[in-house]
Design a protein around this motif. Structure first.
Motif, PDB file in Angstrom:
ATOM      1  N   THR A  59      -4.117   8.328  28.576  1.00  0.00           N
ATOM      2  CA  THR A  59      -4.929   8.005  29.755  1.00  0.00           C
ATOM      3  C   THR A  59      -5.406   6.563  29.609  1.00  0.00           C
ATOM      4  O   THR A  59      -5.423   6.029  28.498  1.00  0.00           O
ATOM      5  CB  THR A  59      -6.184   8.917  29.874  1.00  0.00           C
ATOM      6  OG1 THR A  59      -7.163   8.455  28.917  1.00  0.00           O
ATOM      7  CG2 THR A  59      -5.879  10.378  29.632  1.00  0.00           C
ATOM      8  N   ASP A  83      -9.827  32.905  28.282  1.00  0.00           N
ATOM      9  CA  ASP A  83      -8.708  32.603  29.180  1.00  0.00           C
ATOM     10  C   ASP A  83      -7.483  33.430  28.802  1.00  0.00           C
ATOM     11  O   ASP A  83      -7.639  34.543  28.288  1.00  0.00           O
ATOM     12  CB  ASP A  83      -8.396  31.113  29.255  1.00  0.00           C
ATOM     13  CG  ASP A  83      -7.659  30.747  30.552  1.00  0.00           C
ATOM     14  OD1 ASP A  83      -8.322  30.690  31.596  1.00  0.00           O
ATOM     15  OD2 ASP A  83      -6.429  30.569  30.533  1.00  0.00           O
ATOM     16  N   TYR A  94      -3.231  19.330  29.844  1.00  0.00           N
ATOM     17  CA  TYR A  94      -3.750  18.981  28.521  1.00  0.00           C
ATOM     18  C   TYR A  94      -2.667  18.488  27.578  1.00  0.00           C
ATOM     19  O   TYR A  94      -2.911  17.638  26.733  1.00  0.00           O
ATOM     20  CB  TYR A  94      -4.504  20.176  27.920  1.00  0.00           C
ATOM     21  CG  TYR A  94      -5.917  20.156  28.391  1.00  0.00           C
ATOM     22  CD1 TYR A  94      -6.894  19.499  27.657  1.00  0.00           C
ATOM     23  CD2 TYR A  94      -6.266  20.696  29.609  1.00  0.00           C
ATOM     24  CE1 TYR A  94      -8.181  19.398  28.123  1.00  0.00           C
ATOM     25  CE2 TYR A  94      -7.543  20.607  30.090  1.00  0.00           C
ATOM     26  CZ  TYR A  94      -8.499  19.958  29.336  1.00  0.00           C
ATOM     27  OH  TYR A  94      -9.771  19.853  29.809  1.00  0.00           O
ATOM     28  N   ALA A 127      -1.969  14.969  27.945  1.00  0.00           N
ATOM     29  CA  ALA A 127      -3.070  14.162  27.387  1.00  0.00           C
ATOM     30  C   ALA A 127      -3.215  14.381  25.880  1.00  0.00           C
ATOM     31  O   ALA A 127      -4.282  14.130  25.318  1.00  0.00           O
ATOM     32  CB  ALA A 127      -4.369  14.492  28.113  1.00  0.00           C
TER      33      ALA A 127
HETATM   34  O1  V47 Z   1      -9.577  19.151  36.939  1.00  0.00           O
HETATM   35  C1  V47 Z   1      -7.569  16.320  33.548  1.00  0.00           C
HETATM   36  C2  V47 Z   1      -9.243  18.199  33.558  1.00  0.00           C
HETATM   37  C3  V47 Z   1      -8.830  20.006  34.836  1.00  0.00           C
HETATM   38  C4  V47 Z   1      -7.791  15.667  31.529  1.00  0.00           C
HETATM   39  O2  V47 Z   1     -10.565  27.726  36.735  1.00  0.00           O
HETATM   40  C5  V47 Z   1      -8.581  16.769  31.745  1.00  0.00           C
HETATM   41  O3  V47 Z   1      -9.972  29.209  35.265  1.00  0.00           O
HETATM   42  C6  V47 Z   1      -9.278  16.694  29.617  1.00  0.00           C
HETATM   43  O4  V47 Z   1      -9.667  22.922  35.748  1.00  0.00           O
HETATM   44  N1  V47 Z   1      -8.545  15.615  29.336  1.00  0.00           N
HETATM   45  C7  V47 Z   1      -7.792  21.055  35.097  1.00  0.00           C
HETATM   46  N2  V47 Z   1      -9.328  17.277  30.809  1.00  0.00           N
HETATM   47  C8  V47 Z   1      -7.997  22.273  34.228  1.00  0.00           C
HETATM   48  C9  V47 Z   1      -8.939  23.251  34.858  1.00  0.00           C
HETATM   49  C10 V47 Z   1      -8.946  24.658  34.390  1.00  0.00           C
HETATM   50  C11 V47 Z   1      -8.374  24.990  33.192  1.00  0.00           C
HETATM   51  C12 V47 Z   1      -8.387  26.326  32.789  1.00  0.00           C
HETATM   52  C13 V47 Z   1      -8.935  27.304  33.579  1.00  0.00           C
HETATM   53  C14 V47 Z   1      -9.500  26.955  34.784  1.00  0.00           C
HETATM   54  C15 V47 Z   1     -10.046  28.019  35.664  1.00  0.00           C
HETATM   55  C16 V47 Z   1      -9.520  25.624  35.204  1.00  0.00           C
HETATM   56  O5  V47 Z   1      -8.528  19.402  33.629  1.00  0.00           O
HETATM   57  C17 V47 Z   1      -8.935  18.852  35.789  1.00  0.00           C
HETATM   58  C18 V47 Z   1      -9.728  17.879  34.960  1.00  0.00           C
HETATM   59  O6  V47 Z   1     -11.076  18.189  35.011  1.00  0.00           O
HETATM   60  N3  V47 Z   1      -8.439  17.127  33.000  1.00  0.00           N
HETATM   61  N4  V47 Z   1      -7.135  15.405  32.653  1.00  0.00           N
HETATM   62  C19 V47 Z   1      -7.781  15.068  30.248  1.00  0.00           C
HETATM   63  N5  V47 Z   1      -7.082  13.977  29.984  1.00  0.00           N
END
Ligand code: V47
Length: 372
Positions: A261, A315, A324, A327
């Motif tokens: 990133t 989860d 992830y 990243a």
């Molecule tokens: O919105 C993006 C984040 C989110 C990076 O609702 C990052 O059950 C860390 O929302 N490092 C997506 N985070 C993942 C997410 C999620 C995951 C698991 C379960 C649920 C659910 C929702 O990940 C994005 C953002 O906030 N994200 N890039 C990063 N480099």
């Protein structure tokens, strides 16, 4: 059993937690400010066991990311790509439907569907995708599209977020995941995701979803440039909406992964911070039923410990994870159901397979029944 509280700032907080009283903004700041993690964890576990006893929830799910093309270019993200990037991809509808059926033999109860803000995929395309999935997998819950994707589709279609949500719901969307919330504070948002909707619009979109009877999750991205007060502010804003709508099911604290990133100079989070964020969330979000230790983000080892520090959910099987892993995550792409059972049992908790709305699931490998 009572733990020794070393930090005097935690003494009045313990009294409130034991009495079941709501914690204030300043209490949240004190919880983040202390290094007495055992005391914070003890209090969070108290609340967690009051709500869920010894049970830990998990689900058998599959992630689907239909496209990584994204117009937003958020500095926090390694997943989104420009349309002209040779590494960018966009699945056809047929590919989405085919991908949904691939993976392990275990019948999934949920598809978790999120992607980039694609400048050309239309609301009709997403409706078609959902209809096609429902037709092919009628028993599977479709947890699809973040508030950010909803707001973007609404803007492009020139209709309200409410109408966008109605159309998606009518096409088969059952609930929404919690992504895109990041940190609501404007100063932070300008730096980590300046092209995304602001915090007020994220909240407004979640409110519209909840008012339509759609449940959703919520998240917070920590471990970048935010400070303790930004995190507490974020939690308090979620708590205020929940008082109004009761639409949030689960809160998921998300650790920032910096690799690939534009913010890769920022060091990754520590196990201490990961556990602290679970515990503080459990204590501050007194009206959100579940706190998820997302194993992909935390690693299964830390997620397992989190089950004793406030988390009641780990989860799911996931099968294929991109956000992830782009990243720099070094965890597996997915875990088998048996591995999740083992992780939970080895933490001394009782595993319960759930559907997206936390109804218990009874299964054989290839079929399942959601118990009402
Ligand atoms: O919105 C993006 C984040 C989110 C990076 O609702 C990052 O059950 C860390 O929302 N490092 C997506 N985070 C993942 C997410 C999620 C995951 C698991 C379960 C649920 C659910 C929702 O990940 C994005 C953002 O906030 N994200 N890039 C990063 N480099």
């Amino acid at each position: 059993m009572q733990t020794v509280i070393e930090d005097p700032r935690l003494v009045p907080i313990r009294a409130k937690v034991e009495a079941g009283e709501r914690l204030s903004f300043e209490d949240g700041v004190a919880l983040y400010g202390t290094s007495d993690l055992l005391a914070v964890g003890y209090l969070a576990n108290l609340v967690r066991e009051r709500l869920h006893g010894n049970v830990t929830y998990f689900n058998v799910n599959r992630h689907i990311n239909p496209t990584d093309v994204c117009v937003a270019s958020c500095r926090l993200c390694a997943f989104g790509k420009r349309a002209r990037d040779p590494k960018a991809y966009t699945m056809s509808l047929e590919e989405v439907w085919q991908r949904a059926g691939e993976g392990w033999s275990e019948a999934v109860t949920e598809f978790h569907i999120v992607g980039g803000l694609h400048p050309e995929l239309t609301l009709d395309w997403y409706c078609e995708m959902l209809r096609g999935l429902k037709q092919r997998f009628p028993k599977v819950h479709l947890k699809a599209l973040t508030m950010v994707e909803i707001a973007y589709l609404a803007r492009r279609t020139k209709i309200s977020a409410r109408e966008t949500l109605e159309r998606l719901r009518d096409a088969g969307m059952d609930s929404l995941p919690g992504g895109g919330a990041e940190i609501f504070d404007e100063r932070v948002r300008r730096i980590i995701c300046d092209h995304k909707i602001d915090g007020a619009e994220w909240i407004e979109t979640a409110r519209a979803a909840h008012q339509l009877g759609l449940r959703s999750n919520c998240t917070m991205l920590y471990g970048h440039i935010e400070n303790d007060r930004d995190r507490v502010d974020h939690l308090v804003r979620l708590r205020a909406l929940q008082d109004e709508t009761h639409g949030f099911v689960t809160f998921i604290p998300l650790a920032f992964h910096p690799d690939n990133t534009p913010l890769q100079h920022i060091p990754g989070t520590t196990g201490f911070a990961d556990i602290k964020n679970i515990a503080v969330a459990r204590l501050m979000l007194d009206n959100i039923p579940h706190i998820k230790a997302y194993w992909v983000m935390m690693t299964p080892r830390i997620a397992q410990i989190a089950l004793r520090f406030g988390a009641d959910d780990i989860d799911g099987t996931i099968v294929e994870e991109r956000i992830y892993h782009d990243a720099g995550a070094t965890t597996a792409q997915g875990l088998r159901r048996a591995e999740l059972l083992q992780l939970i049992r080895k933490a001394g908790r009782e595993p319960v397979e759930r559907d997206t709305l936390y109804r218990p699931v009874e299964r054989t490998e290839t079929a399942f029944t959601v118990l009402a």
